[in-house]
Write a protein that holds these residues in place. Sequence first.
Motif, PDB file in Angstrom:
ATOM      1  N   THR A  39      -9.143   1.808   2.566  1.00  6.66           N
ATOM      2  CA  THR A  39      -9.951   2.794   3.100  1.00  6.66           C
ATOM      3  C   THR A  39     -10.695   3.270   1.401  1.00  6.66           C
ATOM      4  N   SER A  40     -11.301   4.157   1.778  1.00  7.86           N
ATOM      5  CA  SER A  40     -12.123   4.588   0.618  1.00  7.86           C
ATOM      6  C   SER A  40     -11.484   4.927  -0.630  1.00  7.86           C
ATOM      7  N   SER A  41      -9.955   5.323  -0.406  1.00  7.76           N
ATOM      8  CA  SER A  41      -9.261   5.840  -1.456  1.00  7.76           C
ATOM      9  C   SER A  41      -7.929   4.948  -1.871  1.00  7.76           C
ATOM     10  N   GLU A  42      -7.415   4.029  -0.874  1.00  6.54           N
ATOM     11  CA  GLU A  42      -6.135   3.702  -0.886  1.00  6.54           C
ATOM     12  C   GLU A  42      -6.032   2.323  -0.200  1.00  6.54           C
ATOM     13  N   LEU A  43      -5.170   1.458  -0.666  1.00  5.34           N
ATOM     14  CA  LEU A  43      -4.618   0.347  -0.191  1.00  5.34           C
ATOM     15  C   LEU A  43      -3.425   0.544   0.906  1.00  5.34           C
ATOM     16  N   ILE A  44      -3.479   0.314   2.235  1.00  5.11           N
ATOM     17  CA  ILE A  44      -2.409   0.722   3.036  1.00  5.11           C
ATOM     18  C   ILE A  44      -1.819  -0.543   3.654  1.00  5.11           C
ATOM     19  N   LEU A  45      -0.493  -0.764   3.725  1.00  6.10           N
ATOM     20  CA  LEU A  45       0.190  -1.840   4.313  1.00  6.10           C
ATOM     21  C   LEU A  45       0.746  -1.426   5.567  1.00  6.10           C
ATOM     22  N   HIS A  46       0.317  -1.818   6.604  1.00  5.48           N
ATOM     23  CA  HIS A  46       0.901  -1.552   8.066  1.00  5.48           C
ATOM     24  C   HIS A  46       1.885  -2.481   8.307  1.00  5.48           C
ATOM     25  N   THR A  47       3.185  -2.284   8.541  1.00  2.00           N
ATOM     26  CA  THR A  47       4.174  -3.042   9.287  1.00  2.00           C
ATOM     27  C   THR A  47       4.893  -2.570  10.552  1.00  2.00           C
TER      28      THR A  47
ATOM     29  N   TRP B  48      -0.966   2.501  -1.550  1.00  3.78           N
ATOM     30  CA  TRP B  48      -1.264   2.387  -3.027  1.00  3.78           C
ATOM     31  C   TRP B  48      -2.687   2.955  -3.246  1.00  3.78           C
ATOM     32  N   PRO B  49      -2.767   4.268  -3.877  1.00  2.00           N
ATOM     33  CA  PRO B  49      -4.052   4.793  -4.264  1.00  2.00           C
ATOM     34  C   PRO B  49      -4.744   4.016  -5.276  1.00  2.00           C
ATOM     35  N   TYR B  50      -5.823   3.563  -5.312  1.00  2.00           N
ATOM     36  CA  TYR B  50      -6.607   3.092  -5.963  1.00  2.00           C
ATOM     37  C   TYR B  50      -6.571   3.186  -7.368  1.00  2.00           C
ATOM     38  N   LEU B  51      -6.590   4.570  -7.782  1.00  2.00           N
ATOM     39  CA  LEU B  51      -6.205   5.239  -9.039  1.00  2.00           C
ATOM     40  C   LEU B  51      -4.804   4.685  -9.836  1.00  2.00           C
ATOM     41  N   CYS B  52      -3.908   4.320  -9.005  1.00  2.00           N
ATOM     42  CA  CYS B  52      -2.713   3.902  -9.513  1.00  2.00           C
ATOM     43  C   CYS B  52      -2.465   2.612  -9.588  1.00  2.00           C
ATOM     44  N   LEU B  53      -3.623   1.613  -9.218  1.00  2.67           N
ATOM     45  CA  LEU B  53      -3.525   0.132  -9.504  1.00  2.67           C
ATOM     46  C   LEU B  53      -4.095  -0.098 -10.957  1.00  2.67           C
ATOM     47  N   ARG B  54      -3.262  -1.140 -11.334  1.00  5.32           N
ATOM     48  CA  ARG B  54      -3.651  -1.543 -12.920  1.00  5.32           C
ATOM     49  C   ARG B  54      -4.525  -2.595 -13.003  1.00  5.32           C
ATOM     50  N   ARG B  55      -4.161  -3.579 -11.799  1.00  6.19           N
ATOM     51  CA  ARG B  55      -4.763  -4.904 -12.024  1.00  6.19           C
ATOM     52  C   ARG B  55      -4.843  -5.315 -10.637  1.00  6.19           C
ATOM     53  N   TYR B  56      -5.735  -6.091 -10.291  1.00  2.00           N
ATOM     54  CA  TYR B  56      -5.766  -6.868  -9.055  1.00  2.00           C
ATOM     55  C   TYR B  56      -6.369  -8.364  -9.131  1.00  2.00           C
ATOM     56  N   GLY B  57      -6.326  -9.219  -8.184  1.00  5.46           N
ATOM     57  CA  GLY B  57      -6.998 -10.491  -8.213  1.00  5.46           C
ATOM     58  C   GLY B  57      -6.760 -11.520  -6.990  1.00  5.46           C
TER      59      GLY B  57
ATOM     60  N   GLY C   3       1.046   1.000 -10.309  1.00  7.81           N
ATOM     61  CA  GLY C   3       1.632   1.953 -11.590  1.00  7.81           C
ATOM     62  C   GLY C   3       2.769   2.763 -11.128  1.00  7.81           C
ATOM     63  N   ARG C   4       3.501   3.254 -11.971  1.00  8.69           N
ATOM     64  CA  ARG C   4       4.856   3.948 -11.478  1.00  8.69           C
ATOM     65  C   ARG C   4       4.520   5.394 -10.792  1.00  8.69           C
ATOM     66  N   ARG C   5       3.223   5.783 -10.737  1.00 13.01           N
ATOM     67  CA  ARG C   5       2.990   6.786  -9.761  1.00 13.01           C
ATOM     68  C   ARG C   5       2.663   6.569  -8.317  1.00 13.01           C
ATOM     69  N   CYS C   6       2.723   4.972  -8.106  1.00 13.44           N
ATOM     70  CA  CYS C   6       2.505   4.661  -6.715  1.00 13.44           C
ATOM     71  C   CYS C   6       3.693   5.087  -5.959  1.00 13.44           C
ATOM     72  N   GLN C   7       3.629   5.053  -4.443  1.00 16.73           N
ATOM     73  CA  GLN C   7       4.812   5.346  -3.674  1.00 16.73           C
ATOM     74  C   GLN C   7       5.911   4.435  -3.708  1.00 16.73           C
ATOM     75  N   THR C   8       5.419   3.027  -4.235  1.00 22.63           N
ATOM     76  CA  THR C   8       6.582   1.925  -4.555  1.00 22.63           C
ATOM     77  C   THR C   8       6.811   1.790  -5.841  1.00 22.63           C
TER      78      THR C   8
ATOM     79  N   ILE D 185       4.340  -5.739  -9.093  1.00 19.17           N
ATOM     80  CA  ILE D 185       3.363  -6.684  -8.810  1.00 19.17           C
ATOM     81  C   ILE D 185       3.457  -7.266  -7.317  1.00 19.17           C
ATOM     82  N   PHE D 186       2.601  -7.121  -6.379  1.00 17.86           N
ATOM     83  CA  PHE D 186       2.758  -7.512  -5.181  1.00 17.86           C
ATOM     84  C   PHE D 186       1.626  -8.595  -4.903  1.00 17.86           C
ATOM     85  N   ALA D 187       2.194  -9.451  -3.942  1.00 15.16           N
ATOM     86  CA  ALA D 187       1.430 -10.539  -3.364  1.00 15.16           C
ATOM     87  C   ALA D 187       1.329 -10.690  -2.206  1.00 15.16           C
ATOM     88  N   PHE D 188       0.389 -10.961  -1.506  1.00 15.75           N
ATOM     89  CA  PHE D 188       0.266 -11.131  -0.085  1.00 15.75           C
ATOM     90  C   PHE D 188      -0.665 -12.545   0.320  1.00 15.75           C
TER      91      PHE D 188
END
Length: 140
Positions: free
Chosen positions: A41-49, A57-66, A77-82, A86-89
């Motif tokens: 979305t414009s402000s966060e990554l969302i995983l629907h299961t 995961w709000p973008y402001l809480c992401l430390r790194r991605y690739g 980061g620690r302020r995320c819901q999780t 490190i999460f891999a998909f």
Amino acid sequence: MGSCWSCLDKDTISDNHPTKFKVTNVDDDGNELGSGIMELTSSELILHTRKRDAVRWPYLCLRRYGYDSNLFSFESGRRCQTGQGIFAFKCARAEEIFNLLQEIMQCNSINVVEEPMMISRNTHPTELDLPRTPQTPTSE
């Protein structure tokens, strides 16, 4: 009431949807943990299961991605819901997720380390030299 999975059923998401991607969460060894739909979305990554409410995961809480081949990953980061981790998909469109996320981050002036983060089955994520705080540009 929870989320309505039928609205996000894997069969109803087209293979070229611009912001939703079919993903499979994997562990350090590449073992599949579950599948779902990752939405940017414009402000966060969302995983629907199917098994639980959406994970955000709000973008402001992401430390790194690739990404690497068919694997998209990020460090939260620690302020995320999780909490931090490190999460891999696995995703056939991993590079598209990376490019879209990078575009969103740049458009919203969100600064994180933008170096490609490569995670292979032979590398344990905790062995990576990852910063513990978001990187901000310095003006000289």
